[in-house]
Write an enzyme that holds these catalytic residues in place. Structure first.
Site, PDB file in Angstrom:
ATOM      1  N   HIS A  88       0.748  -1.172  -0.224  1.00 57.96           N
ATOM      2  CA  HIS A  88      -0.411  -0.187  -0.519  1.00 57.96           C
ATOM      3  C   HIS A  88       0.535   1.445   0.068  1.00 57.96           C
ATOM      4  O   HIS A  88       0.218   2.665  -0.083  1.00 57.96           O
ATOM      5  CB  HIS A  88      -0.999  -0.284   1.087  1.00 57.96           C
ATOM      6  CG  HIS A  88      -2.005  -1.230   1.259  1.00 57.96           C
ATOM      7  ND1 HIS A  88      -2.586  -1.320   0.758  1.00 57.96           N
ATOM      8  CD2 HIS A  88      -1.976  -1.998   2.368  1.00 57.96           C
ATOM      9  CE1 HIS A  88      -3.679  -2.069   0.779  1.00 57.96           C
ATOM     10  NE2 HIS A  88      -3.258  -2.800   2.112  1.00 57.96           N
ATOM     11  N   HIS A 115       5.162   6.146   6.907  1.00 55.60           N
ATOM     12  CA  HIS A 115       5.009   5.593   6.338  1.00 55.60           C
ATOM     13  C   HIS A 115       4.762   7.212   4.639  1.00 55.60           C
ATOM     14  O   HIS A 115       4.698   8.163   5.444  1.00 55.60           O
ATOM     15  CB  HIS A 115       3.949   5.286   5.968  1.00 55.60           C
ATOM     16  CG  HIS A 115       2.891   5.528   6.128  1.00 55.60           C
ATOM     17  ND1 HIS A 115       2.828   5.367   7.845  1.00 55.60           N
ATOM     18  CD2 HIS A 115       1.900   5.945   6.635  1.00 55.60           C
ATOM     19  CE1 HIS A 115       1.330   5.832   8.176  1.00 55.60           C
ATOM     20  NE2 HIS A 115       1.069   6.096   6.979  1.00 55.60           N
ATOM     21  N   HIS A 117       2.401   9.153   1.503  1.00 49.85           N
ATOM     22  CA  HIS A 117       1.772   9.156   0.510  1.00 49.85           C
ATOM     23  C   HIS A 117       1.487   9.818  -0.818  1.00 49.85           C
ATOM     24  O   HIS A 117       2.470  11.299  -0.886  1.00 49.85           O
ATOM     25  CB  HIS A 117      -0.073   9.541   1.010  1.00 49.85           C
ATOM     26  CG  HIS A 117      -0.143   9.205   2.378  1.00 49.85           C
ATOM     27  ND1 HIS A 117      -0.795   7.627   2.583  1.00 49.85           N
ATOM     28  CD2 HIS A 117      -0.259   9.456   3.651  1.00 49.85           C
ATOM     29  CE1 HIS A 117      -1.189   7.455   3.936  1.00 49.85           C
ATOM     30  NE2 HIS A 117      -0.851   7.921   4.978  1.00 49.85           N
ATOM     31  N   HIS A 140       3.751  10.567   6.947  1.00 49.61           N
ATOM     32  CA  HIS A 140       2.821  11.116   8.699  1.00 49.61           C
ATOM     33  C   HIS A 140       4.494   9.918   9.717  1.00 49.61           C
ATOM     34  O   HIS A 140       4.509   8.310   8.703  1.00 49.61           O
ATOM     35  CB  HIS A 140       1.630   9.256   8.586  1.00 49.61           C
ATOM     36  CG  HIS A 140       0.946  10.166   7.631  1.00 49.61           C
ATOM     37  ND1 HIS A 140      -0.097   9.718   6.794  1.00 49.61           N
ATOM     38  CD2 HIS A 140       0.558  11.161   7.454  1.00 49.61           C
ATOM     39  CE1 HIS A 140      -1.513  10.595   6.880  1.00 49.61           C
ATOM     40  NE2 HIS A 140       0.293  11.923   6.974  1.00 49.61           N
ATOM     41  N   THR A 223      -5.742   6.777   8.122  1.00 51.58           N
ATOM     42  CA  THR A 223      -6.180   7.285   7.033  1.00 51.58           C
ATOM     43  C   THR A 223      -6.529   5.743   5.994  1.00 51.58           C
ATOM     44  O   THR A 223      -7.034   5.805   5.087  1.00 51.58           O
ATOM     45  CB  THR A 223      -5.553   8.111   6.213  1.00 51.58           C
ATOM     46  OG1 THR A 223      -4.271   7.503   5.846  1.00 51.58           O
ATOM     47  CG2 THR A 223      -5.369   9.579   6.731  1.00 51.58           C
ATOM     48  N   THR A 224      -6.313   5.060   6.743  1.00 47.80           N
ATOM     49  CA  THR A 224      -6.648   3.425   5.838  1.00 47.80           C
ATOM     50  C   THR A 224      -7.270   2.654   7.156  1.00 47.80           C
ATOM     51  O   THR A 224      -7.285   2.944   8.736  1.00 47.80           O
ATOM     52  CB  THR A 224      -4.902   2.623   6.383  1.00 47.80           C
ATOM     53  OG1 THR A 224      -4.408   2.558   6.835  1.00 47.80           O
ATOM     54  CG2 THR A 224      -4.247   3.409   4.737  1.00 47.80           C
TER      55      THR A 224
HETATM   56 ZN   LIG Z   1      -0.822   7.744   6.272  1.00 48.26          ZN
END
Ligand SMILES: [Zn+2]
Ligand SMILES: *[C@@H]1O[C@H](CO)[C@@H](O)[C@H](O)[C@H]1NC(C)=O
Ligand SMILES: *[C@@H]1O[C@H](CO)[C@@H](O)[C@H](O)[C@H]1NC(C)=O
Ligand SMILES: *[C@@H]1O[C@H](CO)[C@@H](O)[C@H](O)[C@H]1NC(C)=O
Ligand SMILES: *[C@@H]1O[C@H](CO)[C@@H](O)[C@H](O)[C@H]1NC(C)=O
Length: 304
Positions: A88, A115, A117, A140, A223-224
């Site tokens: 992801h 991680h 985005h 993040h 957010t996941t």
């Molecule tokens: Zn994130």
């Protein structure tokens, strides 16, 4: 070789079979995974009213003088750890080496992982937006309250998780401090692969601490999926510079289905009356006080 091929197919089919969540960009032709609009069907909390990310409307934020500077501990330590393509995003596991407190967090939080985005080849890709503007990438750094031992445990507490969010902006020159991460990407193009990161500290990845006094604060979620509403968000105004080439390098990674890992962000969620607070820096207070006193002094001088 055949056995290997078969097991790869099994993995692909398992991930292709309905249950796994994915980003909108993966939903397109054949609907083989659950996109953001349907995450709620596999993780009910994704449909609740304190979800992240959000669009931050700066003129509607409330200045809060309790939002003092974040105190960073261990951010200068070298991280000897792996960077992973988890299907992801890319994730760097952090072994509790770093901590944050201050900033009206009300507790000390320890770093667990970071991680990113991103968009496509350096195009818009952040999760949070500022006055509707999407930055090319967002970092993040996920922390949990000191008393918990995992993110899974911390999400049971409405303020169990503290995420620091940083935006990226395109710069003319390459950011040398990011070479370690960018160079590692070519060795983790496929999901499930990892490589050791050497000679990198968290401080190398974020702007210098004196540029971090301006930030936004609100209460939201992961957010996941499972979209747990357990996150105290701190979103910094000062972006991190990366060149177009550096930003584009993330688009070389792939998802499980072999397509380019791009546009890895959840769409912005409704605020439902939640307030967004803005830090008021000490420098701001002092300069305002000086301005006011100089105005009064000049009025006084004019009157005399
Ligand atoms: Zn994130
Ligand atoms: C969609 O699914 C059909 C049948 O399962 C398959 O033949 C086709 O190649 C798929 N198309 C894409 C773009 O994956
Ligand atoms: C990537 O893998 C190659 C081959 O194993 C290795 O020589 C190289 O050092 C690796 N690069 C990084 C940045 O880890
Ligand atoms: C990294 O990959 C190796 C195989 O190359 C695997 O044994 C190890 O468990 C992986 N580490 C993590 C943290 O995923
Ligand atoms: C990404 O892929 C492009 C095209 O294959 C290649 O030119 C570029 O060097 C790659 N970048 C990285 C960082 O691997």
């Amino acid at each position: 070789m055949n056995v290997l091929y078969l097991s790869i197919l099994t993995v692909l089919c398992r991930f292709a079979s309905s249950e796994d969540w994915c980003y909108q960009t993966q939903v397109t032709c054949n609907k083989t995974c659950v996109g953001p609009d349907e995450w709620e069907t596999i993780a009910p909390e994704c449909g609740n009213r304190k979800q992240s990310p959000i669009n931050i409307v700066t003129k509607n934020t409330l200045t809060d003088s309790r939002l003092t500077q974040v105190q960073f501990t261990g951010y200068q330590e070298m991280i000897n750890t792996v960077i992973i393509n988890n299907g992801h995003t890319v994730q760097v596991n952090l072994q509790n080496i770093a901590r944050i407190d201050g900033a009206n967090l009300g507790a000390t939080y320890k770093a667990q992982q970071l991680h990113l985005h991103w968009g496509k080849n350096g195009g818009p890709g952040s999760e949070h937006t500022i006055d509707g503007e999407k930055y090319p990438m967002e970092l993040h750094i996920v922390h949990i309250k000191e008393k918990y031992s995992s993110v899974e445990q911390a999400i049971g507490d409405p303020s169990g998780v503290a995420v620091l969010g940083f935006f990226y902006e395109e710069s003319e020159n390459a950011n040398k401090k990011y070479e370690g991460i960018i160079n590692s990407l070519e060795n983790i193009t496929h999901p499930g692969t990892n490589v050791t990161l050497g000679d990198i500290s968290l401080d190398m990845l974020i702007p210098s601490h004196d540029k971090l006094e301006k930030y936004y604060r609100y209460q939201g979620s992961l957010t996941t999926p499972a979209c747990s509403e357990a996150v105290v968000w701190t979103i910094f105004e000062e972006p991190i510079p990366l060149s177009r080439e550096q930003l584009s390098a993330f688009s070389n990674l792939t998802f499980h289905d072999g397509t380019a890992m791009v546009n890895t962000y959840r769409p912005v969620q409704l605020r439902y009356g939640r307030e967004v607070f803005y830090s008021r820096s000490y420098a701001f207070c002092v300069s305002t006080a000086l301005l006011i006193s100089s105005v009064f002094t000049s009025i006084y001088v004019l009157m005399v």
